[in-house]
Design a protein around this motif. Structure first.
Motif, PDB file in Angstrom:
ATOM      1  N   PHE A 114       0.968  -1.214  -0.116  1.00 58.79           N
ATOM      2  CA  PHE A 114       0.146  -0.007   0.010  1.00 58.79           C
ATOM      3  C   PHE A 114       0.907   1.275  -0.097  1.00 58.79           C
ATOM      4  O   PHE A 114       0.457   2.269  -0.600  1.00 58.79           O
ATOM      5  N   SER A 115       1.754   1.235   0.705  1.00 55.53           N
ATOM      6  CA  SER A 115       3.086   2.193   0.715  1.00 55.53           C
ATOM      7  C   SER A 115       3.503   2.573  -0.626  1.00 55.53           C
ATOM      8  O   SER A 115       3.373   3.911  -1.049  1.00 55.53           O
ATOM      9  N   TRP A 116       3.800   1.639  -1.586  1.00 54.84           N
ATOM     10  CA  TRP A 116       4.347   1.723  -2.729  1.00 54.84           C
ATOM     11  C   TRP A 116       3.009   2.329  -3.735  1.00 54.84           C
ATOM     12  O   TRP A 116       3.288   3.306  -4.306  1.00 54.84           O
ATOM     13  N   PHE A 117       2.141   1.670  -3.511  1.00 50.01           N
ATOM     14  CA  PHE A 117       0.818   2.281  -4.391  1.00 50.01           C
ATOM     15  C   PHE A 117       0.534   3.669  -3.981  1.00 50.01           C
ATOM     16  O   PHE A 117       0.476   4.662  -4.971  1.00 50.01           O
ATOM     17  N   ALA A 118       0.615   4.201  -2.574  1.00 48.67           N
ATOM     18  CA  ALA A 118       0.317   5.527  -2.293  1.00 48.67           C
ATOM     19  C   ALA A 118       1.293   6.545  -2.817  1.00 48.67           C
ATOM     20  O   ALA A 118       1.057   7.722  -3.359  1.00 48.67           O
ATOM     21  N   ALA A 119       2.608   6.053  -2.904  1.00 46.95           N
ATOM     22  CA  ALA A 119       3.618   6.970  -3.148  1.00 46.95           C
ATOM     23  C   ALA A 119       3.653   6.844  -4.769  1.00 46.95           C
ATOM     24  O   ALA A 119       3.658   8.274  -5.175  1.00 46.95           O
ATOM     25  N   ILE A 120       3.351   6.193  -5.727  1.00 46.70           N
ATOM     26  CA  ILE A 120       3.196   6.085  -7.010  1.00 46.70           C
ATOM     27  C   ILE A 120       2.061   6.694  -7.382  1.00 46.70           C
ATOM     28  O   ILE A 120       2.340   7.447  -8.242  1.00 46.70           O
ATOM     29  N   PHE A 121       1.067   6.458  -6.531  1.00 53.66           N
ATOM     30  CA  PHE A 121      -0.146   7.326  -7.033  1.00 53.66           C
ATOM     31  C   PHE A 121      -0.144   8.875  -6.862  1.00 53.66           C
ATOM     32  O   PHE A 121      -0.277   9.640  -7.597  1.00 53.66           O
ATOM     33  N   GLU A 122       0.628   9.313  -5.776  1.00 52.29           N
ATOM     34  CA  GLU A 122       1.006  10.698  -5.466  1.00 52.29           C
ATOM     35  C   GLU A 122       1.801  11.252  -6.779  1.00 52.29           C
ATOM     36  O   GLU A 122       1.645  12.154  -7.158  1.00 52.29           O
ATOM     37  N   ILE A 123       2.841  10.374  -6.970  1.00 51.20           N
ATOM     38  CA  ILE A 123       3.874  11.022  -7.970  1.00 51.20           C
ATOM     39  C   ILE A 123       3.015  10.951  -9.434  1.00 51.20           C
ATOM     40  O   ILE A 123       3.225  12.219 -10.022  1.00 51.20           O
ATOM     41  N   THR A 124       2.223  10.161  -9.673  1.00 54.75           N
ATOM     42  CA  THR A 124       1.501  10.201 -11.108  1.00 54.75           C
ATOM     43  C   THR A 124       0.539  11.232 -10.967  1.00 54.75           C
ATOM     44  O   THR A 124       0.200  12.070 -11.868  1.00 54.75           O
ATOM     45  N   ALA A 125      -0.173  11.413  -9.958  1.00 49.32           N
ATOM     46  CA  ALA A 125      -1.231  12.548  -9.791  1.00 49.32           C
ATOM     47  C   ALA A 125      -0.458  13.892  -9.918  1.00 49.32           C
ATOM     48  O   ALA A 125      -0.868  14.852 -10.309  1.00 49.32           O
ATOM     49  N   ALA A 126       0.708  14.087  -9.277  1.00 49.97           N
ATOM     50  CA  ALA A 126       1.547  15.259  -9.346  1.00 49.97           C
ATOM     51  C   ALA A 126       2.122  15.684 -10.760  1.00 49.97           C
ATOM     52  O   ALA A 126       1.867  16.843 -11.080  1.00 49.97           O
ATOM     53  N   LEU A 127       2.370  14.523 -11.272  1.00 50.21           N
ATOM     54  CA  LEU A 127       2.704  14.762 -12.800  1.00 50.21           C
ATOM     55  C   LEU A 127       1.524  15.363 -13.775  1.00 50.21           C
ATOM     56  O   LEU A 127       1.760  16.193 -14.544  1.00 50.21           O
ATOM     57  N   ALA A 128       0.444  14.565 -13.283  1.00 51.81           N
ATOM     58  CA  ALA A 128      -0.816  15.228 -13.762  1.00 51.81           C
ATOM     59  C   ALA A 128      -1.459  16.594 -13.751  1.00 51.81           C
ATOM     60  O   ALA A 128      -1.626  17.296 -14.753  1.00 51.81           O
ATOM     61  N   ILE A 129      -1.281  16.893 -12.425  1.00 53.83           N
ATOM     62  CA  ILE A 129      -1.606  18.288 -12.247  1.00 53.83           C
ATOM     63  C   ILE A 129      -0.683  19.315 -12.720  1.00 53.83           C
ATOM     64  O   ILE A 129      -1.042  20.419 -13.199  1.00 53.83           O
ATOM     65  N   GLY A 130       0.637  18.815 -12.690  1.00 62.08           N
ATOM     66  CA  GLY A 130       1.861  19.714 -13.385  1.00 62.08           C
ATOM     67  C   GLY A 130       1.401  19.842 -14.850  1.00 62.08           C
ATOM     68  O   GLY A 130       1.529  20.918 -15.504  1.00 62.08           O
ATOM     69  N   SER A 131       1.206  18.696 -15.754  1.00 60.30           N
ATOM     70  CA  SER A 131       0.936  18.801 -17.139  1.00 60.30           C
ATOM     71  C   SER A 131      -0.251  19.524 -17.332  1.00 60.30           C
ATOM     72  O   SER A 131      -0.472  20.270 -18.362  1.00 60.30           O
ATOM     73  N   ALA A 132      -1.333  19.522 -16.548  1.00 63.68           N
ATOM     74  CA  ALA A 132      -2.677  20.110 -16.736  1.00 63.68           C
ATOM     75  C   ALA A 132      -2.439  21.488 -16.475  1.00 63.68           C
ATOM     76  O   ALA A 132      -3.008  22.344 -17.428  1.00 63.68           O
ATOM     77  N   GLY A 133      -1.530  21.959 -15.473  1.00 61.16           N
ATOM     78  CA  GLY A 133      -1.343  23.305 -15.377  1.00 61.16           C
ATOM     79  C   GLY A 133      -0.558  23.930 -16.558  1.00 61.16           C
ATOM     80  O   GLY A 133      -0.894  25.012 -16.970  1.00 61.16           O
ATOM     81  N   LEU A 134       0.208  23.133 -17.269  1.00 61.75           N
ATOM     82  CA  LEU A 134       1.103  23.635 -18.442  1.00 61.75           C
ATOM     83  C   LEU A 134       0.036  23.885 -19.440  1.00 61.75           C
ATOM     84  O   LEU A 134       0.117  24.891 -20.263  1.00 61.75           O
ATOM     85  N   ARG A 135      -0.913  22.883 -19.611  1.00 60.04           N
ATOM     86  CA  ARG A 135      -1.937  23.015 -20.813  1.00 60.04           C
ATOM     87  C   ARG A 135      -2.991  24.204 -20.352  1.00 60.04           C
ATOM     88  O   ARG A 135      -3.231  25.042 -21.325  1.00 60.04           O
ATOM     89  N   ALA A 136      -3.112  24.224 -19.202  1.00 60.54           N
ATOM     90  CA  ALA A 136      -4.292  25.351 -18.849  1.00 60.54           C
ATOM     91  C   ALA A 136      -3.638  26.848 -18.966  1.00 60.54           C
ATOM     92  O   ALA A 136      -4.129  27.634 -19.260  1.00 60.54           O
ATOM     93  N   ARG A 137      -2.286  26.762 -18.668  1.00 60.68           N
ATOM     94  CA  ARG A 137      -1.477  28.237 -18.872  1.00 60.68           C
ATOM     95  C   ARG A 137      -1.583  28.716 -20.161  1.00 60.68           C
ATOM     96  O   ARG A 137      -1.797  30.014 -20.634  1.00 60.68           O
TER      97      ARG A 137
END
Length: 141
Positions: A114-137
């Motif tokens: 679960f720790s691995w899942f949580a960390a990888i989920f957070e990293i993936t979600a962080a990349l997604a919001i960063g990428s969406a921020g680039l598109r929204a800009r």
């Protein structure tokens, strides 16, 4: 003649969705730290995580309110979070007090699948919001 200045815009749907997923990932990752026990990480990792959490909450609020600073905040917090979580959790214990490595952790760290899942989920979600921020800009003036 005065020109109205706006600080509120309607975020693009991708940024809203990425932000919602990022918020869920924050809760999941935070839950894993609570489950493992707050004493399993160094005070340095705890301080960095707290700063990241505050920055993430501010970013979520900016997106939710449609603030014009939402895309830059999403870019900064998203990519900084992805890099930080990767270095702290997915690299060997190279960074001393900056590390909460899941690579060969001691039993006292209570790292599970679960720790691995949580960390990888957070990293993936962080990349997604960063990428969406680039598109929204590009879309939000």
């Amino acid at each position: 003649m005065t020109h109205p200045t706006t600080t509120r815009t309607e975020p693009v749907p991708a940024l809203r969705w990425a932000t919602a997923i990022f918020a869920v990932a924050l809760v999941v990752h935070g839950y894993d730290h609570l489950r493992r026990g707050m004493d399993t990480v160094s005070s340095t990792v705890m301080a960095l995580g707290t700063i990241q959490m505050f920055a993430a909450v501010i970013t979520i609020a900016l997106v939710a309110t449609g603030h014009r600073w939402a895309p830059p905040a999403a870019i900064l917090v998203g990519f900084a979070s992805a890099i930080g979580f990767t270095l702290v959790h997915l690299f060997p214990d190279w960074f001393g007090p900056f590390s909460d490595s899941f690579i060969n952790p001691p039993a006292s760290a209570k790292v599970t699948g679960f720790s691995w899942f949580a960390a990888i989920f957070e990293i993936t979600a962080a990349l997604a919001i960063g990428s969406a921020g680039l598109r929204a800009r590009r879309v939000i003036p």
